[in-house]
Design a protein around this motif. Sequence first.
Motif, PDB file in Angstrom:
ATOM      1  N   ARG B 146       6.354  -3.196  -7.169  1.00  0.00           N
ATOM      2  CA  ARG B 146       5.155  -2.560  -7.752  1.00  0.00           C
ATOM      3  C   ARG B 146       5.386  -1.787  -8.734  1.00  0.00           C
ATOM      4  O   ARG B 146       4.627  -0.857  -9.339  1.00  0.00           O
ATOM      5  CB  ARG B 146       4.317  -1.814  -6.683  1.00  0.00           C
ATOM      6  N   LYS B 153      -3.709   1.178  -8.978  1.00  0.00           N
ATOM      7  CA  LYS B 153      -3.837   0.103  -8.558  1.00  0.00           C
ATOM      8  C   LYS B 153      -2.787  -0.197  -7.311  1.00  0.00           C
ATOM      9  O   LYS B 153      -2.549  -1.067  -6.576  1.00  0.00           O
ATOM     10  CB  LYS B 153      -3.136  -1.102  -9.331  1.00  0.00           C
ATOM     11  N   SER B 155      -1.463   1.103  -3.373  1.00  0.00           N
ATOM     12  CA  SER B 155      -2.362   1.502  -2.205  1.00  0.00           C
ATOM     13  C   SER B 155      -1.556   2.902  -1.753  1.00  0.00           C
ATOM     14  O   SER B 155      -0.541   3.518  -2.353  1.00  0.00           O
ATOM     15  CB  SER B 155      -1.762   0.673  -1.022  1.00  0.00           C
ATOM     16  N   GLU B 158       1.997   3.009  -0.996  1.00  0.00           N
ATOM     17  CA  GLU B 158       2.657   2.670  -2.066  1.00  0.00           C
ATOM     18  C   GLU B 158       2.834   4.004  -2.876  1.00  0.00           C
ATOM     19  O   GLU B 158       4.045   4.153  -3.443  1.00  0.00           O
ATOM     20  CB  GLU B 158       2.391   1.563  -2.631  1.00  0.00           C
ATOM     21  N   ARG B 188       1.288   4.359   8.629  1.00  0.00           N
ATOM     22  CA  ARG B 188       1.847   4.681   7.454  1.00  0.00           C
ATOM     23  C   ARG B 188       2.615   5.894   7.392  1.00  0.00           C
ATOM     24  O   ARG B 188       3.392   6.301   6.836  1.00  0.00           O
ATOM     25  CB  ARG B 188       0.821   4.822   6.225  1.00  0.00           C
TER      26      ARG B 188
END
Lengths: 377, 245
Positions: B146, B153, B155, B158, B188
């Motif tokens: 990424r 853009k 998440s 991320e 997460r």
Amino acid sequence: MNLAYRDIRHNLGRFLLTCVGLGLLLGVVLAMIGIYRGLVVDALTIARAPGVDLWVVEANTRGPFAEASRIPGDIREAIARIADVAAAGSITYQTVEAEHQGKKLRLYVIGYELTRPGGPPEVTEGREIARSHYEIVADRTTGLLLGDRIQLGRSTFTVVGLTRHQVNSGGDPAVYITLPDAQKLQFDLAPPAARVQLARGSSGASRDTVNAVVARLHPNASPDAVAEMVRRWKHLAAITQEAQESILTRSLVDRARRQIGLFTSLLLVVSAVIIALIIYTMTMEKLKQIATLKLIGAPNRTIIGMIVQQALALGFIGFAVGAALIVNIKDYFPRRVVLEADSVVVLGLIVFAVCLLSSGLGVRAALRVDPATALGG
Amino acid sequence: MATPSTGTPLVRLDRISKHFGEGETRVDALREVSLEVFPRQVVALLGPSGSGKTTLLNIIGCILDPSSGSMELDGEWVLRDGRWLRGDLRRLRLDKIGFIFQFHNLLPFLDATDNVAVVLQLAGADIATARKRAGDLLDYLEVGHRRHAMPAKLSGGEAQRVAIARALANSPRIILADEPTAALDSKRAGIVMDLLRKLAVEHDAAIIAVTHDEKIFDRFDHIFQLRDGRLDGHTTLHAVAAETR
């Protein structure tokens, strides 16, 4: 990497829209400066057209533009005989309204003697007047074309030549006709009025009257000395070309010039405030990012650089948009818009300075940001 | 498994106090807080709202002046009796401290790579070197695919990994994290905490986090509980778990 550029690129549409908005505003400022310059240039155009050194007018007047002036036409002979005078010509000026193709035309009619000073400075299309009657040379802004016929007073004139940028201080386009035609137009009465005058026994008055006599001097002659010589004739006044231009700019169009000047200054102030607000708002929207940059170790110069570069980019693009806009539409204005390079450069420098000063507000806000505000929600 | 408190501490606070205002309006945010954090430790600052944990984090991050006390960071005394010994705290932060934020705070106008590279550039690296190192860090944090994505853009997980990569860019040995998992779900949050522990071990770094997130209490070596600006002792995770139950 250039943070200012990257930030602009990230919000390119919004940034460009802001630039266009600012460009429109700066375009208005530029247009006002152009109108201001145009007013002065227009005021001087007619006075400069004959290319003479001396104006002889009625005593105690500052004619023929600032005040009415009437002198006998034969004065021209007397002026022409002065030693330092190379050539002299009689001129009349009057404003008339005529109709052409169903529209009212307001014209500044200049009567001059063929082959003598006072005629159009340049005929860009067609020819100069060749016949002593009923021919006319018109400025393009009248809308008249070669061969068109137009009624002035009781006579019909044919357009034989076209000039450019010949307008009076009020913006009325100039037309040139011969002096006899102009005198007829100015002083001949309509038939009923003429009959009344005839009945009163005053029909014999001479119409050989002019508004001014213009004189071109020999190269080494002093206009002031010749003017002084003319002033000895008590019924005449003499104005040098320099003095005539001064009268036009400081007296005739002075109020309009100052009005536009003041309005332009106000517009500049408004532009400065708007630029400052835009830059300040752009900075305030980035406070969290600025706090983050500070926290991760960005020096103040990086943050100042980002704000100042964006402010200058905004000013530069806005100014370019405004200038491009005005350059492309200036000919559609009803009055002349004169964009001189020095005026454009000066406004550009003002915008540059305003952007720098305005960015100071943003920089001040940015430097006050506590890096700790990056922490927490 | 908890990392033992041995060797030279990376962070040593000695009777740090901070008050705001004077007279009747005086508020004592911190009162003589002393603590030590060692390499490879992941510790939490815990306490109710207003207990002084954010104030303490700001002082350790060299962005808030304490009223008194001394502080040693990575073997260097940077604060003595309430006075900074280093003039350029910005450079100190750049060299020694990495920050991880609650909402990642990535710069929205830079892609993932440049969000990391910018820190290296600020430290003097040229753009090519900075981007290479940024790419390596993103790969290391398994978010390399990424690297060209803009923050909007990414998440949440991320984005937080990119933020961690940014915190690691200059290889700091002290990483301060403000609610690093607050914006993440349990799964997460666990992944991010595992990652922080891995970083602490592999980079020989200390990680100090302010958190309210009960689901990650068991991921810390030590929890320093603050109450009314005082350190309420050096608490084990079991005690905290029992208290919060």
